[in-house]
Design a protein around this motif. Structure first.
Motif, mmCIF file in Angstrom:
data_model
loop_
_atom_site.group_PDB
_atom_site.id
_atom_site.type_symbol
_atom_site.label_atom_id
_atom_site.label_comp_id
_atom_site.label_asym_id
_atom_site.label_seq_id
_atom_site.Cartn_x
_atom_site.Cartn_y
_atom_site.Cartn_z
ATOM 1 N N TYR A 64 0.534 2.023 2.404
ATOM 2 C CA TYR A 64 -0.112 2.930 1.552
ATOM 3 C C TYR A 64 -0.981 2.327 0.413
ATOM 4 O O TYR A 64 -1.398 3.094 -0.302
ATOM 5 N N LEU A 65 -0.881 0.968 0.030
ATOM 6 C CA LEU A 65 -1.516 0.501 -1.014
ATOM 7 C C LEU A 65 -2.881 0.020 -0.610
ATOM 8 O O LEU A 65 -3.758 -0.293 -1.539
ATOM 9 N N TRP A 81 -8.143 8.883 -7.070
ATOM 10 C CA TRP A 81 -7.411 8.200 -6.015
ATOM 11 C C TRP A 81 -6.795 9.575 -5.481
ATOM 12 O O TRP A 81 -6.775 9.956 -4.088
ATOM 13 N N ILE A 82 -6.377 10.580 -6.197
ATOM 14 C CA ILE A 82 -5.449 11.807 -5.806
ATOM 15 C C ILE A 82 -6.470 12.475 -5.178
ATOM 16 O O ILE A 82 -6.400 13.343 -4.318
ATOM 17 N N ALA A 83 -7.863 12.878 -5.793
ATOM 18 C CA ALA A 83 -8.896 13.688 -5.145
ATOM 19 C C ALA A 83 -9.396 13.046 -3.860
ATOM 20 O O ALA A 83 -9.461 14.073 -2.958
ATOM 21 N N LEU A 106 -5.742 9.636 -1.104
ATOM 22 C CA LEU A 106 -5.062 8.630 -1.076
ATOM 23 C C LEU A 106 -3.654 8.433 -1.574
ATOM 24 O O LEU A 106 -2.897 7.738 -1.096
ATOM 25 N N ILE A 107 -3.167 9.560 -2.247
ATOM 26 C CA ILE A 107 -1.931 9.611 -3.039
ATOM 27 C C ILE A 107 -1.285 10.792 -2.101
ATOM 28 O O ILE A 107 -1.652 12.030 -2.229
ATOM 29 N N HIS A 108 0.117 10.353 -1.864
ATOM 30 C CA HIS A 108 0.921 11.801 -1.098
ATOM 31 C C HIS A 108 2.089 12.042 -1.791
ATOM 32 O O HIS A 108 2.664 11.184 -2.759
ATOM 33 N N PHE A 125 1.504 2.793 -8.190
ATOM 34 C CA PHE A 125 0.618 2.030 -7.086
ATOM 35 C C PHE A 125 -0.256 1.023 -7.990
ATOM 36 O O PHE A 125 -0.424 -0.081 -7.519
ATOM 37 N N LEU A 126 -0.722 1.393 -8.957
ATOM 38 C CA LEU A 126 -1.767 0.679 -9.777
ATOM 39 C C LEU A 126 -0.964 -0.600 -10.178
ATOM 40 O O LEU A 126 -1.390 -1.878 -10.033
#
Length: 498
Positions: A246-247, A272-274, A277-279, A293-294
């Motif tokens: 996921y990273l 990232w969200i757009a 990449l993030i769930h 994550f960052l």
């Protein structure tokens, strides 16, 4: 890097006097001679007992190696039976060898801390002052091995330290000739304190002492550094391969930004969200997961944090040029580039079309998720944007940024950022955008039309639909000014991207 962390080493030696017999090692009269002796001690310790662990994904297997003649006697005593012993038998033999003795063991470049759980039983703790040291590219190893002290994080080198390392690697005397000094400084500065970059540059220049060659490398350093990626790709690939799945896309996304660009953290998280990449993770907000994550990437020494807010949170982040080049190569290899990196190129292309009033073929951009043209000033808010129905992130800078009522056609839009020279009236249709998470208007004072209210059956009361702007996380402060409108006033908000 021997010689540059000695102050920290001295502190440890003072705390653990039983480890070192002579008080001279940590004498208060700290001078050049003691520094040299300490360098020798650190070097001896590094060579004395270096235990390495080779991790294979399919078949985890510990490989133990000793790199000193004093320790090799342990293996010599075992002769041929060493290779026939099971791990347990070998561990018990090691335990008996170390029992009641003072020892120093270094686990170098550790990736999987589970190995310590398997091996720690074979290192006796007889209160003799023995020590086990771990080195790793991650900073949270001390938690995994239940260390008695937090991890010591090696910092980036200063320019002077970088220059010293560079000279020692290039010149036998450790001193750069005066005629090459100017170009040497240019090269060192571009390394940004990263030891790996310094060593690679030094390798490029070894046995090359002409002014022309140094000037050429100093002015076109990056092209030289990436001309033979074998010098560093394998080393960086280790860090990448040990990232959880996921990273990996979050890290590769850094290749989408220009070289030397400091990314505002909030902007990075929104992108990232757009990009999907993030769930969702339970009840946690996507923004909180993204921040975790960052920080994970920062702890793994893959992402740098050049600017920190007063409260200690990261304001901007970036990756070293070598890591950015690695991201580009790996993204192309894994077909990540076509889906994620093109947003910057397409946004620039579209921005120029919008600025010049050119004809846009909408079918070309039907699947675009991000349109970021905030760096390009256009005249009015473009109606073409509301036809890109798959947009998740929209950032516009315009003389007149007033939104069209059809903005609500962007049903998937999550982030809307408008920079306008004029004040803006936000249409009431904005309340129908159920997926909008962040609305940020950079234009002073603005009006927001009231939501559509519905009358409660059999009553004189009215209410607005409960799902209106249901996902909203960020909105400029609003106060009701008069009947029918909300007054928006934009304040300085630290976590909004600039």
């Amino acid at each position: 890097m021997v010689g540059y962390e000695n102050e920290q080493v001295v502190v440890l030696l003072k705390e653990k006097k039983d480890v070192v017999a002579s008080k001279d090692w940590y004498n208060e009269a700290w001078g050049k001679n003691n520094r040299r002796r300490l360098d020798e001690l650190v070097f001896i310790c590094e060579q004395l007992c270096s235990i390495t662990y080779s991790s294979h994904v399919e078949d985890e297997e510990a490989v133990v190696g000793f790199h000193n003649e004093h320790i090799e006697s342990f293996i010599h005593d075992l002769a041929d039976e060493f290779y026939e012993m099971s791990e347990r038998q070998l561990g018990e033999k090691l335990y008996r060898r170390l029992k009641r003795r003072k020892y120093l063991v270094i686990f170098d470049d550790i990736w999987d801390y589970r190995i310590w759980n398997d091996l720690k039983m074979y290192f006796p703790d007889d209160k003799t002052g023995s020590r086990v040291i771990f080195t790793s590219r991650g900073t949270d190893g001390s938690l995994h091995v239940q260390s008695a002290r937090p991890a010591h994080v090696l910092r980036l080198r200063t320019e002077q330290e970088s220059c010293d390392i560079f000279q020692k690697k290039v010149f036998r005397t450790g001193v750069c000739p005066c005629e090459l000094g100017e170009f040497g400084w240019m090269i060192v500065k571009k390394c940004k304190g990263l030891p790996l970059a310094i060593v690679i540059d030094a390798g490029l220049l070894k046995n090359k002492f002409s002014n022309t060659c140094w000037e050429q490398i100093a002015t076109t350093l990056r092209s030289f550094m990436v001309s033979d990626p074998r010098q560093y790709i394998d080393s960086l690939a280790l860090s990448y391969n040990h990232l959880p799945p996921y990273l990996r896309p979050c890290f590769l996304f850094f290749g989408a930004f220009p070289e030397d660009y400091e990314v505002p953290v909030t902007k990075l998280i929104w992108l990232w969200i757009a990009q999907g990449l993030i769930h969702e993770t339970g009840s946690r907000k996507l923004e909180d997961t993204s921040e975790d994550f960052l920080m994970d990437l920062v702890k793994r020494s893959l992402v740098m944090t050049p600017r920190i807010k007063a409260g200690g949170k990261v304001k901007t982040c970036c990756v070293h040029d070598l890591l950015r080049d690695f991201c580009l190569r790996k993204a192309e290899e894994e077909n990540f580039m076509s889906n994620n990196y093109r947003y910057g190129l397409l946004s620039l292309e579209l921005g120029k079309f919008l600025q010049e009033g050119g004809l846009i073929r909408m079918d070309t951009y039907a699947f675009l998720r991000i349109l970021d043209v905030e760096s390009i000033l256009i005249s009015i808010f473009p109606l073409e944007a509301v036809q890109m129905v798959n947009l998740r992130y929209l950032a516009i800078q315009a003389h007149d940024g007033n939104l069209h009522a059809s903005i609500s056609n962007l049903v998937y839009l999550q982030m809307l950022i408008i920079s306008s020279k004029k004040n803006i009236v936000v249409p009431k249709t904005i309340w129908n955008m159920l997926n909008l998470r962040h609305l940020y208007i950079k234009s002073g004072e603005n009006l927001m039309e009231e939501p559509i209210f519905e009358q409660v059956a059999g009553s004189d009361d009215y209410y607005h639909h409960p799902s209106a702007l249901a996902s909203l996380q960020t909105l400029s402060q609003r106060e009701q000014e008069s009947e029918g409108n909300y007054f928006l006033k934009v304040h300085s908000i630290d976590d909004i991207p600039n």
